[in-house]
Enzyme design. Structure first.
Site, PDB file in Angstrom:
ATOM      1  N   ALA A 138      -2.618   3.933  -1.107  1.00  0.00           N
ATOM      2  CA  ALA A 138      -3.221   4.911  -0.069  1.00  0.00           C
ATOM      3  C   ALA A 138      -4.269   6.104  -0.842  1.00  0.00           C
ATOM      4  O   ALA A 138      -4.847   6.504   0.164  1.00  0.00           O
ATOM      5  CB  ALA A 138      -2.046   5.282   0.291  1.00  0.00           C
TER       6      ALA A 138
ATOM      7  N   ILE B 100       0.855  -1.465   0.165  1.00  0.00           N
ATOM      8  CA  ILE B 100      -0.386  -0.194  -0.265  1.00  0.00           C
ATOM      9  C   ILE B 100       0.829   1.533  -0.311  1.00  0.00           C
ATOM     10  O   ILE B 100       1.089   2.126   1.139  1.00  0.00           O
ATOM     11  CB  ILE B 100      -0.727   0.367   0.766  1.00  0.00           C
ATOM     12  CG1 ILE B 100      -1.607  -1.421   0.806  1.00  0.00           C
ATOM     13  CG2 ILE B 100      -1.623   1.514   1.068  1.00  0.00           C
ATOM     14  CD1 ILE B 100      -2.965  -1.584   0.077  1.00  0.00           C
ATOM     15  N   HIS B 101       1.057   1.857  -0.961  1.00  0.00           N
ATOM     16  CA  HIS B 101       2.391   3.276  -1.143  1.00  0.00           C
ATOM     17  C   HIS B 101       1.389   3.762  -1.649  1.00  0.00           C
ATOM     18  O   HIS B 101       0.235   3.276  -1.344  1.00  0.00           O
ATOM     19  CB  HIS B 101       3.309   2.741  -2.388  1.00  0.00           C
ATOM     20  CG  HIS B 101       2.567   2.091  -4.108  1.00  0.00           C
ATOM     21  ND1 HIS B 101       2.108   3.071  -4.921  1.00  0.00           N
ATOM     22  CD2 HIS B 101       2.455   0.802  -3.554  1.00  0.00           C
ATOM     23  CE1 HIS B 101       1.706   2.294  -5.639  1.00  0.00           C
ATOM     24  NE2 HIS B 101       1.451   0.947  -5.326  1.00  0.00           N
ATOM     25  N   ALA B 102       1.768   4.891  -2.441  1.00  0.00           N
ATOM     26  CA  ALA B 102       1.282   6.071  -2.133  1.00  0.00           C
ATOM     27  C   ALA B 102       0.264   6.819  -2.913  1.00  0.00           C
ATOM     28  O   ALA B 102      -0.786   6.911  -3.078  1.00  0.00           O
ATOM     29  CB  ALA B 102       1.825   7.286  -3.255  1.00  0.00           C
TER      30      ALA B 102
END
Length: 88
Positions: A19, A14-16
């Site tokens: 997210a 769950i990266h930028a």
């Protein structure tokens, strides 16, 4: 209160970008929505909170919603996770 467990399927976790998608989806609802990971609860309407958890690939987490539209919030967040190939 409604809570549902998920497992990250995206190799990057769950990266930028994911997210941001989750925060955007959560903000559509009046209910309080939380992401629960390794005993920590963060407001899913806060990009900084979500990013602070550093959820990696194959990790398990839960989404909890509390409020008048909690069922709809969980369903829509689950749909977002699945449609984007982020979690199952």
């Amino acid at each position: 209160m409604v809570e549902k467990k998920f497992t990250v399927t995206d190799q990057a976790g769950i990266h930028a970008r994911p997210a941001s998608l989750l925060v955007s989806t959560a903000n559509k609802f009046e209910s309080d929505v939380f992401l629960v990971y390794k005993g920590k609860d963060v407001n899913l309407k806060s990009i900084l909170g979500v990013m602070s958890l550093g959820i990696g690939s194959a990790e398990e987490f839960s989404i909890r919603a509390e409020g008048s539209d909690e069922q709809d919030a969980i369903k829509e967040l689950e749909k977002t996770l699945q449609n984007e190939g982020l979690a199952k």
